[in-house]
Design an enzyme around this catalytic site. Structure first.
Site, PDB file in Angstrom:
ATOM      1  CE  LYS A   4      -6.305   0.198   1.561  1.00 10.72           C
ATOM      2  NZ  LYS A   4      -5.406   1.377   1.549  1.00 10.72           N
ATOM      3  CG  ASP A  63      -2.657   0.746  -3.084  1.00  9.87           C
ATOM      4  OD1 ASP A  63      -1.509   1.195  -2.876  1.00  9.87           O
ATOM      5  OD2 ASP A  63      -3.651   1.120  -2.428  1.00  9.87           O
ATOM      6  CG  ASN A  64      -1.693   4.372  -4.280  1.00  9.23           C
ATOM      7  OD1 ASN A  64      -2.748   3.968  -3.752  1.00  9.23           O
ATOM      8  ND2 ASN A  64      -0.711   4.901  -3.569  1.00  9.23           N
ATOM      9  CG  ASP A 112      -2.093   0.890   1.135  1.00 10.62           C
ATOM     10  OD1 ASP A 112      -2.149   1.690   0.188  1.00 10.62           O
ATOM     11  OD2 ASP A 112      -2.974   0.792   2.011  1.00 10.62           O
ATOM     12  CG  ASP A 113      -0.250   4.750  -0.061  1.00 15.51           C
ATOM     13  OD1 ASP A 113      -1.024   4.254  -0.889  1.00 15.51           O
ATOM     14  OD2 ASP A 113      -0.581   5.643   0.739  1.00 15.51           O
ATOM     15  CG  HIS A 148     -10.047   1.410   0.914  1.00 13.58           C
ATOM     16  ND1 HIS A 148      -9.024   2.236   0.516  1.00 13.58           N
ATOM     17  CD2 HIS A 148     -11.042   2.238   1.349  1.00 13.58           C
ATOM     18  CE1 HIS A 148      -9.365   3.501   0.700  1.00 13.58           C
ATOM     19  NE2 HIS A 148     -10.581   3.526   1.198  1.00 13.58           N
ATOM     20  CG  HIS A 191      -1.708   3.748   3.878  1.00 13.27           C
ATOM     21  ND1 HIS A 191      -2.077   4.632   4.860  1.00 13.27           N
ATOM     22  CD2 HIS A 191      -2.481   4.040   2.798  1.00 13.27           C
ATOM     23  CE1 HIS A 191      -3.036   5.426   4.393  1.00 13.27           C
ATOM     24  NE2 HIS A 191      -3.301   5.091   3.138  1.00 13.27           N
ATOM     25  CB  CYS A 210      -6.377   2.981  -1.597  1.00 19.85           C
ATOM     26  SG  CYS A 210      -5.038   3.777  -0.714  1.00 19.85           S
ATOM     27  CE  LYS A 218      -2.837   7.304  -1.365  1.00 17.06           C
ATOM     28  NZ  LYS A 218      -2.892   6.847   0.034  1.00 17.06           N
TER      29      LYS A 218
HETATM   30 CA    CA Z   1      -2.762   3.015  -1.505  1.00 11.43          CA
END
Ligand code: CA
Length: 462
Positions: free
Chosen positions: A127, A277-278, A32-33, A129, A218, A72, A301
């Protein structure tokens, strides 16, 4: 539900598979991130990431791997459906509106739906989301099993005796097993890895699909005590130290998983993808600043620059994909579902925007069977075709859009020289392509935050 057609002997597979092969397990590990440049294999040098580097060396590293959104939830919606999320209005994080209306639209089929119908055991660890209400729960969206959290972020160091914030699925400190909140003790990255190993062991007798969606790296940027001794003394910024601590934990976790697959002999029948995811959220003050580094890519991001949408992207399948190779043509997270379905011998029913990457990853095709990739995120727009990228990006400080700009990513991966005026024919062609693509997009089902989704375009397109 119609029985899925099996394509064991599809033409692409003939050079790869001499005979019908057992269907592989599918493991998608999502960070994540995570910044483009923080893994050792991506040029990062502040902390070692030996296990992720080894995963890259065991398969294919895609230098131009994209996600379908710089954020995300829409990115995950694109990956899980294999469709541009703007086709079905999942353009922003699902936060503005009534919870029962916010989530992956119920008419969309996920990769978990498709593989479960084909006989796979399916699990999500980490996660989600993609919606908070019961009808958007992962176990209503194709996953047999769920252990993790429903929201966009979670703290890492969890204590069973901490006051749980039960009562809303949108709270931090709320790990679920299935639909039941749990009191848990430990570090989220370790807990998720343990759950992943148990899932793998529980389904030893049948093929499985596990979406292992870590919330590392993240925010919140918590430093795990057991990583303190490994953090470089030269790095003083507490935020960067927290990020590196989470990255060390993530790398340890991938090491545990890959070692377990090897020890149980399952590595050779498991198709693994690793991606973020990004892009990294490397700049204050927007979008969960986490110090992630995307150099030499520009932007972060939330933005349509490469730094927002081009991510670390690895694929491994020992014996099927060549080890230690690099794929330098554009590929997308949209392609993971069609690729997994092809590996499983399942026909991808319905209209998917992604394509099967196995021929490209195996070195048998030069490029995916696709001409261009497209993005829309509020007023931000982009298209990549070959070396060219046409982009209308957003400056979140100035709260303005750039208008269409043209970059030659082969010569200028950092997007520093706008060639729109010098190459008007290329820019016009790509703009026409984007507009044709956009005609099949839906209106957003919910709004984003005012800056990512301003009420009116901040700048007229050129
Ligand atoms: Ca993310």
């Amino acid at each position: 539900m119609p029985r899925p057609r099996l394509l064991f002997l599809a033409l692409w597979a003939a050079p790869l598979l001499a005979a019908p092969a057992p269907r592989p397990n599918v493991l998608v590990i999502m960070a994540d991130d995570l910044g483009y440049a923080d893994l050792g294999v991506q040029g990062g040098a502040e902390v070692p990431t030996p296990h992720l580097d080894a995963l890259a060396r065991s398969g294919v590293r895609c230098t131009d791997g994209y996600v379908s959104a710089p954020y995300c939830s829409p990115s995950r919606a694109g990956f899980l459906t294999g469709r541009y999320q703007t086709r079905f209005g999942h353009e922003f994080n699902p936060h503005v509106g009534a919870p029962e209306d916010l989530g992956l639209p119920l008419g969309e089929r996920t990769l978990a739906d498709r593989l479960r119908d084909a006989g796979y055991a399916t699990g999500l660890v980490g996660k989600w989301h993609l919606g908070f209400s019961p009808r958007h729960h992962p176990q209503a969206r194709g996953f047999d099993e769920f252990y993790g959290f429903l929201v966009g972020a979670h703290n890492f160091q969890l204590r069973a005796d901490a006051a749980p914030k039960f009562g809303t699925a949108q709270s931090l400190n709320l790990i679920h097993r299935g639909r039941e909140p749990q009191r848990v003790e430990g570090h989220a990255t370790d807990l998720f890895t343990t759950e992943a190993v148990r899932f793998i062991d529980r389904h030893a007798g049948r093929p499985w699909f596990l979406f292992l969606a870590y919330n590392a790296v993240h925010t919140p940027l918590e430093i795990a005590p057991d990583t303190l001794a490994r953090l470089p003394a030269a790095v003083q910024d507490p935020a960067r130290r927290g990020y590196l601590s989470l990255l060390l934990g993530l790398d340890d976790a991938v090491g545990r998983l890959t070692a377990h697959l090897r020890a149980t002999g399952r590595d050779r029948d498991t198709l693994i993808f690793f991606l973020s995811d990004n892009g990294g959220a490397g700049r204050k003050p927007f979008f969960a600043y986490n110090t992630g580094r995307n150099a030499p890519l520009r932007g972060d991001k939330g933005q349509m620059f490469e730094g927002g949408i081009r991510v670390p992207f690895l694929a491994a399948w020992p014996g099927r994909l060549p080890a230690g190779t690099t794929c330098a043509v554009p590929v997308s997270a949209l392609d993971l579902a069609p690729t997994a379905l092809a590996a499983a011998g399942v026909a991808p029913e319905g209209s998917l925007d992604g394509v099967n990457l196995l021929p490209v990853l195996a070195g048998q095709a030069a490029a995916p069977a696709r001409d261009a990739l497209f993005w829309r995120f509020g007023p931000q727009r982009a298209v990549r075709q070959g070396r060219w990228k046409l982009v209308d990006w957003r400056d979140f400080e100035a709260r303005t859009n750039s208008g269409w700009q043209l970059y030659d990513l082969a010569a200028d991966p950092g997007e520093t020289r706008d060639l729109a005026a010098a190459q008007p024919a290329v820019a016009a062609e790509l703009r026409a392509r984007w507009e044709a693509w956009d005609r099949d997009n839906a209106a957003p089902r919910w709004r984003g935050t005012p800056n990512e989704d301003p009420p009116a375009p901040a700048a007229a397109p050129r």
